[in-house]
Motif scaffolding. Structure first.
Motif, PDB file in Angstrom:
ATOM      1  N   LYS A   1      15.217  64.140  -2.106  1.00  0.00           N
ATOM      2  CA  LYS A   1      15.524  64.468  -1.020  1.00  0.00           C
ATOM      3  C   LYS A   1      16.749  63.273  -0.584  1.00  0.00           C
ATOM      4  N   VAL A   2      17.715  63.551  -0.700  1.00  0.00           N
ATOM      5  CA  VAL A   2      19.126  62.388  -0.698  1.00  0.00           C
ATOM      6  C   VAL A   2      19.093  61.746   0.351  1.00  0.00           C
ATOM      7  N   CYS A   3      19.014  62.583   1.596  1.00  0.00           N
ATOM      8  CA  CYS A   3      19.024  62.080   2.872  1.00  0.00           C
ATOM      9  C   CYS A   3      18.522  63.140   3.919  1.00  0.00           C
ATOM     10  N   ARG A   4      18.148  62.462   5.139  1.00  0.00           N
ATOM     11  CA  ARG A   4      17.734  63.298   6.052  1.00  0.00           C
ATOM     12  C   ARG A   4      18.914  63.957   6.941  1.00  0.00           C
ATOM     13  N   MET A   5      18.460  64.926   7.773  1.00  0.00           N
ATOM     14  CA  MET A   5      19.657  65.445   8.755  1.00  0.00           C
ATOM     15  C   MET A   5      19.319  65.162  10.121  1.00  0.00           C
ATOM     16  N   GLN A   6      20.415  64.825  10.760  1.00  0.00           N
ATOM     17  CA  GLN A   6      20.404  64.685  12.297  1.00  0.00           C
ATOM     18  C   GLN A   6      21.109  65.877  13.007  1.00  0.00           C
TER      19      GLN A   6
ATOM     20  N   ILE B   1      23.070  71.857  16.284  1.00  0.00           N
ATOM     21  CA  ILE B   1      23.876  72.077  15.112  1.00  0.00           C
ATOM     22  C   ILE B   1      23.720  70.780  14.528  1.00  0.00           C
ATOM     23  N   ALA B   2      23.763  70.718  13.093  1.00  0.00           N
ATOM     24  CA  ALA B   2      23.507  69.619  12.155  1.00  0.00           C
ATOM     25  C   ALA B   2      24.747  68.851  12.573  1.00  0.00           C
ATOM     26  N   CYS B   3      24.564  67.515  12.946  1.00  0.00           N
ATOM     27  CA  CYS B   3      25.783  66.658  13.224  1.00  0.00           C
ATOM     28  C   CYS B   3      26.820  66.472  12.231  1.00  0.00           C
ATOM     29  N   TYR B   4      26.391  66.705  10.903  1.00  0.00           N
ATOM     30  CA  TYR B   4      27.408  66.250   9.973  1.00  0.00           C
ATOM     31  C   TYR B   4      28.558  67.555   9.965  1.00  0.00           C
ATOM     32  N   TYR B   5      28.183  68.578  10.300  1.00  0.00           N
ATOM     33  CA  TYR B   5      29.062  69.694  10.158  1.00  0.00           C
ATOM     34  C   TYR B   5      30.560  69.448  10.969  1.00  0.00           C
ATOM     35  N   PRO B   6      30.263  69.314  12.369  1.00  0.00           N
ATOM     36  CA  PRO B   6      31.649  69.054  13.091  1.00  0.00           C
ATOM     37  C   PRO B   6      32.384  67.924  12.354  1.00  0.00           C
TER      38      PRO B   6
ATOM     39  N   GLU C   1      26.920  60.972  -5.618  1.00  0.00           N
ATOM     40  CA  GLU C   1      28.006  61.449  -4.782  1.00  0.00           C
ATOM     41  C   GLU C   1      27.345  61.535  -3.485  1.00  0.00           C
ATOM     42  N   LEU C   2      26.296  62.419  -3.137  1.00  0.00           N
ATOM     43  CA  LEU C   2      25.835  62.637  -1.750  1.00  0.00           C
ATOM     44  C   LEU C   2      25.451  61.550  -1.247  1.00  0.00           C
ATOM     45  N   GLU C   3      24.644  60.522  -1.917  1.00  0.00           N
ATOM     46  CA  GLU C   3      24.258  59.454  -1.337  1.00  0.00           C
ATOM     47  C   GLU C   3      25.529  58.388  -0.748  1.00  0.00           C
ATOM     48  N   GLY C   4      26.607  58.712  -1.134  1.00  0.00           N
ATOM     49  CA  GLY C   4      27.852  58.022  -0.616  1.00  0.00           C
ATOM     50  C   GLY C   4      28.229  58.529   0.795  1.00  0.00           C
ATOM     51  N   HIS C   5      27.631  59.862   1.206  1.00  0.00           N
ATOM     52  CA  HIS C   5      27.898  60.428   2.226  1.00  0.00           C
ATOM     53  C   HIS C   5      26.651  60.206   3.377  1.00  0.00           C
ATOM     54  N   ARG C   6      25.631  59.706   3.080  1.00  0.00           N
ATOM     55  CA  ARG C   6      24.505  59.279   3.808  1.00  0.00           C
ATOM     56  C   ARG C   6      24.605  59.253   5.191  1.00  0.00           C
ATOM     57  N   ALA C   7      25.570  58.209   5.720  1.00  0.00           N
ATOM     58  CA  ALA C   7      25.948  58.248   7.255  1.00  0.00           C
ATOM     59  C   ALA C   7      26.382  59.559   7.812  1.00  0.00           C
ATOM     60  N   LEU C   8      27.238  60.345   6.954  1.00  0.00           N
ATOM     61  CA  LEU C   8      27.494  61.504   7.494  1.00  0.00           C
ATOM     62  C   LEU C   8      26.292  62.273   8.054  1.00  0.00           C
ATOM     63  N   PHE C   9      25.457  62.577   7.220  1.00  0.00           N
ATOM     64  CA  PHE C   9      24.370  63.504   7.721  1.00  0.00           C
ATOM     65  C   PHE C   9      23.237  63.086   8.401  1.00  0.00           C
ATOM     66  N   GLU C  10      23.113  61.588   8.511  1.00  0.00           N
ATOM     67  CA  GLU C  10      22.121  60.818   9.420  1.00  0.00           C
ATOM     68  C   GLU C  10      22.393  60.692  10.664  1.00  0.00           C
ATOM     69  N   THR C  11      23.608  60.409  11.079  1.00  0.00           N
ATOM     70  CA  THR C  11      24.455  59.838  12.318  1.00  0.00           C
ATOM     71  C   THR C  11      24.587  60.899  13.257  1.00  0.00           C
ATOM     72  N   SER C  12      24.119  60.514  14.630  1.00  0.00           N
ATOM     73  CA  SER C  12      24.538  61.383  15.630  1.00  0.00           C
ATOM     74  C   SER C  12      25.093  60.415  16.622  1.00  0.00           C
ATOM     75  N   ARG C  13      25.773  61.136  17.605  1.00  0.00           N
ATOM     76  CA  ARG C  13      26.660  60.201  18.606  1.00  0.00           C
ATOM     77  C   ARG C  13      25.271  59.870  19.682  1.00  0.00           C
ATOM     78  N   TYR C  14      24.389  60.390  19.936  1.00  0.00           N
ATOM     79  CA  TYR C  14      23.446  60.416  20.840  1.00  0.00           C
ATOM     80  C   TYR C  14      22.067  60.603  19.998  1.00  0.00           C
ATOM     81  N   THR C  15      21.409  59.282  19.746  1.00  0.00           N
ATOM     82  CA  THR C  15      20.245  59.155  19.322  1.00  0.00           C
ATOM     83  C   THR C  15      18.979  58.485  19.961  1.00  0.00           C
TER      84      THR C  15
END
Length: 302
Positions: free
Chosen positions: A157-162, A230-235, A288-302
């Protein structure tokens, strides 16, 4: 003794119900399948299929051997995976699958670099949101967004999703103060009842659309059809790839969401855990995916 190919052709026709469809699966022409089935029937003096206008229907003789044929297929696939699992060459074909958004926006260019580094390895790419059958090697490696991978698969599991709550840019939060306003929501195709997030945030809501993929959900929200989780990474992914300017078309509403149980996984069948080329690509994808961890795990509202 029966030729395994006889069983393989038999199962293809039994599953597809037609010679032409079986031929596509087997990668041969129509006449080859028809000839092999006829020879198999003549060898044993039985009729395995009734040829009808709408396809091939199994006879009682076919029904009698179907389960045994499946067992032979399972054993053959197991033998194939076991042998492949001992392959230490950095050459050969890897069946790889992932979703459109991850391939097109994140991994297309890195995979080109991987090929340059390992010219002996060739990639058979299946870009789909469907989890392909890794038991019969429809895929050797799968990059998947999931909460619970199948037991026969191993991986990381490379990263969780927000997730976040999204609406079109024209959606006015003030309307939520109106007790008579019914919030239109967009949900996944398997959600027949109002999901928990919507019931909690919008007690007065109504499902207006069901969708079967993330791109469709995003497009529906952007068009003003309704509100969705929606998964935050997509937009953010679309924006970073220059595909969209989400801040002009879609907005994340100020409702914090707990971290999802879902994550981005890199998976392979347990029998292939020692195959050199598969493990080499697996490690490359994880890096490669670990380099994008912040993209998948970050939300503007947490």
């Amino acid at each position: 003794m029966n030729n395994w190919d006889d069983i393989r052709y038999f199962l293809a026709v039994a599953r597809k119900g037609s010679v032409s469809s079986a031929a596509k699966v087997l990668g041969v022409n129509h006449s080859t399948v028809s000839r092999r089935i006829q020879a198999f029937e003549e060898k044993h003096g039985v009729r395995l299929f009734d040829r009808q206008r709408d396809g091939y229907v199994m006879t009682a003789a076919a029904d009698a051997i179907y389960e045994q044929a499946l067992e032979m297929e399972t054993l053959s696939l197991s033998v194939s995976r076991t042998l492949l699992g001992q392959d230490q060459r950095l050459e050969g074909v890897i069946n790889l699958t992932m979703s459109h958004d991850i391939y097109e926006c994140l991994l297309a260019e890195p995979l080109s670099r991987f090929r340059a580094q390992y010219p002996g390895i060739k990639i058979n790419m299946r870009v789909t949101d469907t989890l392909l059958n890794m038991v019969n090697r429809e895929a050797d490696i799968s990059v998947r967004k999931t909460g619970n991978p199948p037991d026969m698969l191993v991986g990381k599991k490379v990263c969780r999703m927000q997730h976040g709550i999204y609406a079109s840019k024209d959606f006015d939060l003030a309307c939520l103060k109106d007790p008579d306003y019914v919030v239109p929501i967009i949900v996944w195709e398997d959600e027949q009842e109002t999901p928990e997030w919507a019931a909690t945030l919008f007690p007065n809501s109504e499902i207006v659309m069901w969708v079967d993929d993330l791109a469709s959900m995003y497009s529906a929200v952007r068009s003003g059809m309704g509100v969705a989780r929606i998964a935050c990474y997509y937009p953010e992914l679309l924006m970073s790839a220059g595909r969209e300017t989400p801040d002009q078309l879609i907005q994340q509403l100020p409702f914090a969401q707990a971290p999802s149980e879902w994550g981005v996984w890199v998976l392979n069948h347990v029998d292939l855990r020692k195959t050199a080329r598969i493990q080499t690509l697996r490690k490359f994808l994880i890096n490669e995916l670990e380099g994008h961890r912040a993209l998948f795990e970050t939300s503007r509202y947490t």
